[in-house]
Motif scaffolding. Structure first.
Motif, PDB file in Angstrom:
ATOM      1  N   VAL A   1       0.860  -1.183   0.000  1.00 11.85           N
ATOM      2  CA  VAL A   1       0.000   0.000   0.000  1.00 11.85           C
ATOM      3  C   VAL A   1       0.897   1.234   0.000  1.00 11.85           C
ATOM      4  O   VAL A   1       2.011   1.195   0.502  1.00 11.85           O
ATOM      5  CB  VAL A   1      -0.923   0.031   1.228  1.00 11.85           C
ATOM      6  CG1 VAL A   1      -1.979  -1.055   1.142  1.00 11.85           C
ATOM      7  CG2 VAL A   1      -0.116  -0.120   2.519  1.00 11.85           C
ATOM      8  N   LYS A   2       0.424   2.322  -0.591  1.00 11.10           N
ATOM      9  CA  LYS A   2       1.251   3.519  -0.632  1.00 11.10           C
ATOM     10  C   LYS A   2       0.668   4.620   0.239  1.00 11.10           C
ATOM     11  O   LYS A   2      -0.552   4.765   0.351  1.00 11.10           O
ATOM     12  CB  LYS A   2       1.439   4.002  -2.062  1.00 11.10           C
ATOM     13  CG  LYS A   2       0.197   4.496  -2.780  1.00 11.10           C
ATOM     14  CD  LYS A   2       0.585   4.981  -4.182  1.00 11.10           C
ATOM     15  CE  LYS A   2      -0.629   5.504  -4.942  1.00 11.10           C
ATOM     16  NZ  LYS A   2      -0.252   6.005  -6.286  1.00 11.10           N
ATOM     17  N   GLN A   3       1.576   5.369   0.828  1.00 12.17           N
ATOM     18  CA  GLN A   3       1.217   6.494   1.668  1.00 12.17           C
ATOM     19  C   GLN A   3       1.940   7.743   1.156  1.00 12.17           C
ATOM     20  O   GLN A   3       3.138   7.691   0.853  1.00 12.17           O
ATOM     21  CB  GLN A   3       1.620   6.234   3.120  1.00 12.17           C
ATOM     22  CG  GLN A   3       0.836   5.117   3.802  1.00 12.17           C
ATOM     23  CD  GLN A   3      -0.617   5.536   4.060  1.00 12.17           C
ATOM     24  OE1 GLN A   3      -0.892   6.417   4.848  1.00 12.17           O
ATOM     25  NE2 GLN A   3      -1.535   4.884   3.359  1.00 12.17           N
ATOM     26  N   PRO A   4       1.237   8.868   1.037  1.00 11.25           N
ATOM     27  CA  PRO A   4       1.878  10.101   0.555  1.00 11.25           C
ATOM     28  C   PRO A   4       3.059  10.474   1.443  1.00 11.25           C
ATOM     29  O   PRO A   4       3.044  10.255   2.659  1.00 11.25           O
ATOM     30  CB  PRO A   4       0.760  11.137   0.657  1.00 11.25           C
ATOM     31  CG  PRO A   4      -0.504  10.351   0.647  1.00 11.25           C
ATOM     32  CD  PRO A   4      -0.189   9.070   1.352  1.00 11.25           C
ATOM     33  N   TYR A   5       4.082  11.042   0.819  1.00 18.89           N
ATOM     34  CA  TYR A   5       5.277  11.410   1.579  1.00 18.89           C
ATOM     35  C   TYR A   5       5.916  12.657   0.976  1.00 18.89           C
ATOM     36  O   TYR A   5       6.057  12.771  -0.244  1.00 18.89           O
ATOM     37  CB  TYR A   5       6.291  10.273   1.576  1.00 18.89           C
ATOM     38  CG  TYR A   5       7.564  10.595   2.317  1.00 18.89           C
ATOM     39  CD1 TYR A   5       7.577  10.669   3.706  1.00 18.89           C
ATOM     40  CD2 TYR A   5       8.742  10.868   1.626  1.00 18.89           C
ATOM     41  CE1 TYR A   5       8.744  10.995   4.394  1.00 18.89           C
ATOM     42  CE2 TYR A   5       9.918  11.189   2.303  1.00 18.89           C
ATOM     43  CZ  TYR A   5       9.904  11.253   3.683  1.00 18.89           C
ATOM     44  OH  TYR A   5      11.053  11.576   4.374  1.00 18.89           O
ATOM     45  N   GLU A   6       6.282  13.597   1.836  1.00 18.10           N
ATOM     46  CA  GLU A   6       6.980  14.796   1.405  1.00 18.10           C
ATOM     47  C   GLU A   6       8.408  14.750   1.942  1.00 18.10           C
ATOM     48  O   GLU A   6       8.623  14.781   3.150  1.00 18.10           O
ATOM     49  CB  GLU A   6       6.271  16.054   1.922  1.00 18.10           C
ATOM     50  CG  GLU A   6       4.940  16.345   1.236  1.00 18.10           C
ATOM     51  CD  GLU A   6       5.102  16.625  -0.241  1.00 18.10           C
ATOM     52  OE1 GLU A   6       6.180  17.144  -0.641  1.00 18.10           O
ATOM     53  OE2 GLU A   6       4.172  16.328  -1.014  1.00 18.10           O
TER      54      GLU A   6
END
Length: 326
Positions: A48-53
């Motif tokens: 699963v992907k999670q937004p990242y800055e």
């Protein structure tokens, strides 16, 4: 007993992922400027992907690699997900050559369970190819390239190496009918053989064809045209051309099989896939030189059925029909 066999078979099939492009690691990045870190769900069934800055002032490729690796080694905030790189696994080093990122893991990577390892690999690759300057990855465990359970090198991986089928588990099993070309008993012609195979939904058709071509024929009237011991390094398709990289064992000379039979065993088998019209063969990604006497490796070959032994083929089909009647 049957269930254990099925489970074991599913795990083995799970590890047959596409190893892609020998003609360049080209791979389109997502148009969105946002980054994501890919994690594994707690049930170890998918990524699963999670937004990242990332840190605002980081633009250097190596700095981004360091930061993303740090995230992959960190437990995510969401308790439904788990870290990608297990706690007992260490990334010893990495190197960047052109667009290829090579990660070096310690020996503990080999102890990761097969199902989880496949997901670990997918999550790492999908995370790292977002970085400018990184288009593909390869893994080493200690000093050796990462291999599957059959001992075949996994090879170069891109984002496209990991196929997702909506609504299906990553290790779901499907059935396909393959049309393969093997050498006849004299090694002077080709015999077409149809095989019904079961495979993981995550393996590409071109890799499936090559794996079964290397395994050899089922018919007693045919034999493998490819030199014994040859391993598949990578296979990918770009704009209708299939690029196949085999290891150096492919150069072993077996003069019992004529050289056109070797080449067109591969070319014709892959050309049975609707998305493939031409094939280029290389040795460890190297297309310089000539195979035996007259087949240049930098040439792209098209289907050629002139070498199919019609007489032997007819006998095989007739015998098959007779056995079916019995």
């Amino acid at each position: 007993m049957i269930m254990k066999a099925i489970q074991k078979y599913s795990v083995v099939l799970l590890l047959l992922f596409i190893a892609v492009s020998i003609a360049g690691c080209g791979n389109q990045k997502e148009e969105s400027s946002a980054y994501s870190i890919f994690y594994i769900n707690k049930d170890i069934t998918k990524i699963v992907k999670q937004p990242y800055e990332p840190v605002a002032d980081i633009t250097d490729t190596n700095a981004m690699i360091d930061e993303f690796l740090g995230q992959l080694k960190t437990d995510p905030e969401d308790v439904e997900y788990k870290r990608v790189i297990p706690k007992d696994v260490t990334v010893l080093d990495y190197s960047v050559e052109g667009e290829l990122l090579t990660l070096y893991f310690d020996k503990h990577y080999s102890s990761v369970e097969p199902v989880e390892e496949a997901l670990v690999r997918a999550a790492i690759v999908r995370t790292m190819v977002q970085i400018d300057g990184v288009e593909c990855l390869t893994f080493y465990v200690g000093d050796a390239p990462l291999s599957d359970q059959s001992g075949n090198p996994i090879g170069v991986m891109t984002n496209d190496s990991f196929i997702e089928n909506p609504g299906e588990q990553i290790n779901s099993i499907q059935t396909a009918t393959l049309v393969l070309y093997f050498a006849d008993e004299e090694g002077s012609g080709l015999i077409q053989e149809t095989q019904e195979v079961h495979y993981s939904s995550n393996i590409s058709m071109e890799k499936l064809v090559m794996e079964h071509l290397l395994e050899g024929p089922k018919s007693e009237h045919a034999k493998s045209a490819i030199p014994e011991g040859t391993k598949l390094m990578s296979v990918s398709v770009l704009e209708g051309v299939c690029y196949v990289s085999l290891d150096e064992s492919f150069l072993n000379q077996d003069y019992n099989v004529e050289e056109p039979v070797v080449i067109y065993s591969i070319v014709n088998s892959l050309s049975e896939i609707s998305t493939i019209s031409k094939v280029q063969i290389s040795v460890n990604g190297d297309t310089s030189g000539v195979y035996r006497d007259s087949f240049a490796l930098d040439k792209i070959y098209e289907r050629n059925l002139d070498y199919v032994d019609a007489e032997v083929q007819g006998n095989v089909i007739e015998e098959g029909a007779t056995e079916e009647l019995e």
